[in-house]
Write an enzyme that holds these catalytic residues in place. Sequence first.
Site, PDB file in Angstrom:
ATOM      1  N   HIS A  31       0.826  -1.203   0.000  1.00 16.45           N
ATOM      2  CA  HIS A  31       0.000   0.000   0.000  1.00 16.45           C
ATOM      3  C   HIS A  31       0.863   1.256   0.000  1.00 16.45           C
ATOM      4  O   HIS A  31       0.874   2.012   0.979  1.00 16.45           O
ATOM      5  CB  HIS A  31      -0.910  -0.010   1.231  1.00 16.45           C
ATOM      6  CG  HIS A  31      -1.871  -1.156   1.253  1.00 16.45           C
ATOM      7  ND1 HIS A  31      -1.492  -2.447   1.562  1.00 16.45           N
ATOM      8  CD2 HIS A  31      -3.196  -1.222   0.976  1.00 16.45           C
ATOM      9  CE1 HIS A  31      -2.545  -3.252   1.493  1.00 16.45           C
ATOM     10  NE2 HIS A  31      -3.576  -2.545   1.134  1.00 16.45           N
ATOM     11  N   GLY A 118      -3.872  -4.463  11.070  1.00 11.91           N
ATOM     12  CA  GLY A 118      -4.275  -4.900   9.734  1.00 11.91           C
ATOM     13  C   GLY A 118      -5.781  -5.114   9.693  1.00 11.91           C
ATOM     14  O   GLY A 118      -6.387  -5.042   8.645  1.00 11.91           O
ATOM     15  N   LEU A 120      -8.693  -3.094  10.614  1.00 13.00           N
ATOM     16  CA  LEU A 120      -8.800  -1.663  10.915  1.00 13.00           C
ATOM     17  C   LEU A 120      -9.598  -1.400  12.185  1.00 13.00           C
ATOM     18  O   LEU A 120     -10.474  -2.170  12.564  1.00 13.00           O
ATOM     19  CB  LEU A 120      -9.402  -0.934   9.715  1.00 13.00           C
ATOM     20  CG  LEU A 120      -8.448  -0.875   8.504  1.00 13.00           C
ATOM     21  CD1 LEU A 120      -9.157  -0.326   7.283  1.00 13.00           C
ATOM     22  CD2 LEU A 120      -7.216  -0.040   8.827  1.00 13.00           C
ATOM     23  N   ASN A 180      -6.760  11.196   4.164  1.00 12.56           N
ATOM     24  CA  ASN A 180      -6.373  11.318   2.758  1.00 12.56           C
ATOM     25  C   ASN A 180      -7.563  11.159   1.810  1.00 12.56           C
ATOM     26  O   ASN A 180      -7.383  11.052   0.607  1.00 12.56           O
ATOM     27  CB  ASN A 180      -5.221  10.360   2.420  1.00 12.56           C
ATOM     28  CG  ASN A 180      -5.620   8.903   2.538  1.00 12.56           C
ATOM     29  OD1 ASN A 180      -6.800   8.555   2.456  1.00 12.56           O
ATOM     30  ND2 ASN A 180      -4.648   8.029   2.711  1.00 12.56           N
ATOM     31  N   LEU A 182      -9.494   9.116   0.595  1.00 13.54           N
ATOM     32  CA  LEU A 182      -9.827   7.974  -0.260  1.00 13.54           C
ATOM     33  C   LEU A 182      -9.666   6.659   0.486  1.00 13.54           C
ATOM     34  O   LEU A 182      -8.635   6.407   1.105  1.00 13.54           O
ATOM     35  CB  LEU A 182      -8.929   7.964  -1.503  1.00 13.54           C
ATOM     36  CG  LEU A 182      -9.193   9.065  -2.528  1.00 13.54           C
ATOM     37  CD1 LEU A 182      -8.097   9.074  -3.587  1.00 13.54           C
ATOM     38  CD2 LEU A 182     -10.565   8.894  -3.177  1.00 13.54           C
ATOM     39  N   LYS A 242      -3.612  11.476  -0.661  1.00 11.55           N
ATOM     40  CA  LYS A 242      -3.167  10.102  -0.905  1.00 11.55           C
ATOM     41  C   LYS A 242      -2.146  10.116  -2.042  1.00 11.55           C
ATOM     42  O   LYS A 242      -2.317  10.829  -3.032  1.00 11.55           O
ATOM     43  CB  LYS A 242      -4.369   9.219  -1.256  1.00 11.55           C
ATOM     44  CG  LYS A 242      -4.106   7.728  -1.052  1.00 11.55           C
ATOM     45  CD  LYS A 242      -5.399   6.947  -0.850  1.00 11.55           C
ATOM     46  CE  LYS A 242      -5.159   5.460  -0.693  1.00 11.55           C
ATOM     47  NZ  LYS A 242      -6.382   4.739  -0.275  1.00 11.55           N
ATOM     48  N   GLU A 363     -17.222  -4.296  24.535  1.00 10.40           N
ATOM     49  CA  GLU A 363     -16.415  -5.512  24.626  1.00 10.40           C
ATOM     50  C   GLU A 363     -15.187  -5.462  23.729  1.00 10.40           C
ATOM     51  O   GLU A 363     -14.175  -6.091  24.025  1.00 10.40           O
ATOM     52  CB  GLU A 363     -17.263  -6.740  24.291  1.00 10.40           C
ATOM     53  CG  GLU A 363     -18.380  -7.031  25.308  1.00 10.40           C
ATOM     54  CD  GLU A 363     -19.621  -6.172  25.107  1.00 10.40           C
ATOM     55  OE1 GLU A 363     -19.705  -5.432  24.098  1.00 10.40           O
ATOM     56  OE2 GLU A 363     -20.521  -6.243  25.963  1.00 10.40           O
ATOM     57  N   ASP A 420     -33.131 -15.647  31.034  1.00 12.42           N
ATOM     58  CA  ASP A 420     -32.787 -14.513  30.164  1.00 12.42           C
ATOM     59  C   ASP A 420     -32.903 -14.858  28.686  1.00 12.42           C
ATOM     60  O   ASP A 420     -32.998 -13.970  27.837  1.00 12.42           O
ATOM     61  CB  ASP A 420     -31.382 -13.997  30.479  1.00 12.42           C
ATOM     62  CG  ASP A 420     -31.395 -12.960  31.599  1.00 12.42           C
ATOM     63  OD1 ASP A 420     -32.471 -12.391  31.869  1.00 12.42           O
ATOM     64  OD2 ASP A 420     -30.334 -12.725  32.200  1.00 12.42           O
ATOM     65  N   ARG A 470     -23.367 -19.889  35.540  1.00 11.47           N
ATOM     66  CA  ARG A 470     -24.172 -18.968  36.341  1.00 11.47           C
ATOM     67  C   ARG A 470     -24.606 -19.599  37.671  1.00 11.47           C
ATOM     68  O   ARG A 470     -24.448 -19.000  38.721  1.00 11.47           O
ATOM     69  CB  ARG A 470     -25.406 -18.557  35.550  1.00 11.47           C
ATOM     70  CG  ARG A 470     -26.354 -17.662  36.320  1.00 11.47           C
ATOM     71  CD  ARG A 470     -27.415 -17.061  35.416  1.00 11.47           C
ATOM     72  NE  ARG A 470     -28.308 -16.205  36.167  1.00 11.47           N
ATOM     73  CZ  ARG A 470     -29.532 -16.547  36.556  1.00 11.47           C
ATOM     74  NH1 ARG A 470     -30.019 -17.721  36.245  1.00 11.47           N
ATOM     75  NH2 ARG A 470     -30.283 -15.716  37.245  1.00 11.47           N
TER      76      ARG A 470
END
Lengths: 620, 620
Positions: A31, A118, A120, A180, A182, A242, A363, A420, A470
Amino acid sequence: MNEDQLDLCRRLAGQLRVDSIRCSTSAGSGHPTSSLSAADLMAVLLVGHLCYDWGQPHSPANDHLIFSKGHASPLLYSMYRAVGVVDEDELVNTYRRLGARLAGHPTPALPWVDVATGSLGQGLPDGVGIALAGKYLDKLPYHVWVLCGDSETAEGSIWEALDKASYYKLGNLTAIVDINRLGQRGPTELQWDVERYAARVEAFGARAIVVDGHDLAAIDAALGQVRDGTDQPTVILARTIKAKGVPELEDKNGWHGKALPAEMAERAIAALGGPTSLRVTTPSPSAGPAVPAITADPGAAVVLPGYELGEKVATRVAFGAAIAALAVRPEVVVLDGEVGNSTHAEEFAKVCPERYFEMFIAEQQLVASAVGVAVRGYIPFASTFAVFFSRAYDFIRMAAISRANIRLVGSHAGVEIGEDGPSQMALEDLAALRAVYGSIVLYPADAVCAAKLTLTMADTDGIVYLRTTRGAYPVIYPAEETFLIGGSKLHHAGPEDQVALIGAGVTLHECLAAAEELAGLGIKARVIDAYSVKPIDRAALVEACKVTGSRLVVVEDHYPEGGLGSAVLEALANASVPPLRIAHLAVQGLPTSGRPAELLDAAGISSRHIVAAAQGLAEQ
Amino acid sequence: MNEDQLDLCRRLAGQLRVDSIRCSTSAGSGHPTSSLSAADLMAVLLVGHLCYDWGQPHSPANDHLIFSKGHASPLLYSMYRAVGVVDEDELVNTYRRLGARLAGHPTPALPWVDVATGSLGQGLPDGVGIALAGKYLDKLPYHVWVLCGDSETAEGSIWEALDKASYYKLGNLTAIVDINRLGQRGPTELQWDVERYAARVEAFGARAIVVDGHDLAAIDAALGQVRDGTDQPTVILARTIKAKGVPELEDKNGWHGKALPAEMAERAIAALGGPTSLRVTTPSPSAGPAVPAITADPGAAVVLPGYELGEKVATRVAFGAAIAALAVRPEVVVLDGEVGNSTHAEEFAKVCPERYFEMFIAEQQLVASAVGVAVRGYIPFASTFAVFFSRAYDFIRMAAISRANIRLVGSHAGVEIGEDGPSQMALEDLAALRAVYGSIVLYPADAVCAAKLTLTMADTDGIVYLRTTRGAYPVIYPAEETFLIGGSKLHHAGPEDQVALIGAGVTLHECLAAAEELAGLGIKARVIDAYSVKPIDRAALVEACKVTGSRLVVVEDHYPEGGLGSAVLEALANASVPPLRIAHLAVQGLPTSGRPAELLDAAGISSRHIVAAAQGLAEQ
């Protein structure tokens, strides 16, 4: 910075661009355009702001630098070359090659990389964890810098991270967003609307600084602000282009994740002034010895709670007691997802509030914080309902690539939780967690086992998952029993056993009840407590097969795929044992609400179903 | 609203409170205090704003109401009683009981419930999906109302949802946030700081309306604004008091998720005026027939792309061509996570941009949008890299409880992706997706199979997952071949086969190469293409065992646990076949970057490893 330093930055940025192009073109993938946009930002960071002793990557004094936009690895590795820890040959000739430590996306195979990125939206959450450690545990002045992409701000996890960063007043954290405009396939949602970015960042409690990401002096001024003693995290919103520096590709769509063809690369490199071998020195970490405020004490005597045989205690309660007992070890840290009164992690908070971090209902950030804290050598336990680790599954997977040592404790597993209903029932967790690289999966049946495994987890590396129950069930093991990872416990075993009942956690109790009933029916059944689901005790399974003619009833409070049943089958796949005659009792339908015992029975995993299955096998 | 209507709201709110207490106390569990805080909000919504024909829950004209805070089910079910679709006996005597449709958290077992909730932060994202359908597909004026908790705003998915709601200008969506200040174990992060909530909401592009959540007239005024034709989503930020109406519990910590003890309940009910049987009528949906702008055409002739035998085509490319071909069916909708040029979903966008929704890098919202679109009867395909569905695993799990019909297409699976490295490699997806209730898992080896399975998926209910491959491999099936779910394809089979090689996707090609090499070595090997990983073709496996003496080599581009190997073992666990002699080749170590063929070989799943394993078995 003075003019000389700014000039150095300018030349360094050129080298980073040239090297980013060189290594990716040589590899034939990567990249580069995503690297070029951030080259000026990183040049200024390196020359003026990142305090790092490259000879001692694990020094507690060092700042931390995470590329949350891990695909910009050409830039990161070019920075490593510029500081002299990666040489030109390695950079240009090994990037993305088989087995190379300069992988397509950064991993801690490199000593300067804290966490694998890697996927994101994970680097910033991880950085929050490191900053938590810096401020509240180490109490050292190091700064955590995270380079983010603009595309990844679409991930909710970025906002979980900023929310927690401001809640915990992490002034030691700076995100630099490379805006950037894009993404992979086209413009981002907000494109260059930096004001809307700023509004979001500020609303989440961070200080936003908008900057032209190619104006070196402006970048320097922005980065220079962040250590001003504020307790607000900072987000530098850098408007960039970019592929900046390669005019024919600048701000052009269609060039994401593509190496420049050789001829174009040559042209671009020449226009950028050709390859150089600048060697820059980053600022030193603060003078004087950097001693973390906490010193680990792995030998501290941990006094586990005692339980009477037959006493009814929930394994989640035993976890709570054990984790509280572990507080004597200063390196143990507990994080929870706003359910500490259910997981019983709050027992730790009661005795050691200073090492307990409330992550609220987030979480992803819960797991990321554990990863970050582990980067600094602490022993984090992260707890929530077992089912909600599914929210963080991508983070757990990435933690394995980071080779992070984190302990996950999930309560309220299976249909056993009762009223539940299915949204709260972990019924896929054994499959999902077993599939994680190098993971360990534990599922204790009683309080003694749960407490001892909690202790063992503290000293076990990797992704270690404890599933707790539980409801309260009888204590079946004496206090002196030991529980090895990879072990199991045998009950009612004899040389003439006709069938083996294999359970874990709540189903172990059903198996024990079934064995007694079977005994009354004249059928000898041994019971195996497979508390270590991964690795599973293959020897005990093989032995059971040999004795019983491979008549096995495997019972689990989990969907049929990938859980305990699969673990047993995988372990026995190539064993020298009689042909398997296996009854696998698992949760086949979609559960409803109900009382725990009713639901176990409705799911076909209660003792009467085990008895029937064992009878069927014994008659074969 | 006039005074009479406001008085009705007041009395209705009292009844909702009384009924919320009654049903939870009768059940002995549940979340009455979380219901009481929102009772006034819901009373006003019901009397004045929710346009719903209760006799026709599936009418396209109806508004939609989602309880994102699903634990407030006592309130929701009390509303159902108030509109006359649930009677007093069912409410008070079946709530949370075994098999009851009034489950602990709402599920679509009730016809008025669109999606299961209970995993926080999912109802709003689901609502965004319904609103997308309303605005862009149905083009009907129905409104989507979502009751959110304040605690769940800590989930990043809430911000993914608001971001997409504003991006897509969903003025037909209103979130009502019940800001009662208290979470499960203590105060929320922002407590009653409604201004900070408002800043966040506005920064994410929604209109924020702050209101006293117990001021009926103010609530009415706020709700009355939302249908004013704006194209901004609205978020009503309602400051409320937890347990409002029961003075001894109001705003008290420690009462989350606890039913009132009988005596306290009695006292509270009496103070609230005792049980009543008010029956309210909600506003009617807009007059006139509500006809969605799109009419399904399941019979439309779909012309799949043609491929030549031996031609090299990536299965992801074939998916792209097939999904584009499916655009002739107006009910097919495609969503992608900003990687449509990698998954090839963008082929659909090229021919049918109006039914293509870019979700950017927000996989939770990607899956939630698919669920929401499916609520309205459309056939959504959601695609991203296979590995990034792990980001949405909790959403996929909940989609199964919602009985949603969604199709997930994950590209770039396994080590085969090559240079990008392990962060981008799906190596746990088969295990994770197989464990989802009622799921179907498909993994085609060639373009013909991928295209035909894409077509089949459109008409297959449940959670259907298609795993596609990055690289191009030869077409091995003629155009007329058919691929049933639960089927497999047999290659090189003969009555004297000594071993069966079982692969799927990329490993099928390795198996085929191995079989040829084995033939040269004088070893007869059949190859099974297990393109349907779940359900797997048990008959074909049994037949292979019978012919080969159960000599099987199972090869998968996946970690060893829970994937194809487990599927084979599970299928054969009780089969009447010779004792298994199985070699399971899977990815054992943590992969690096490298070329695809190198990585397949390094992982031990290339043809030469298969040959060696088969030789080993044949000699036994």
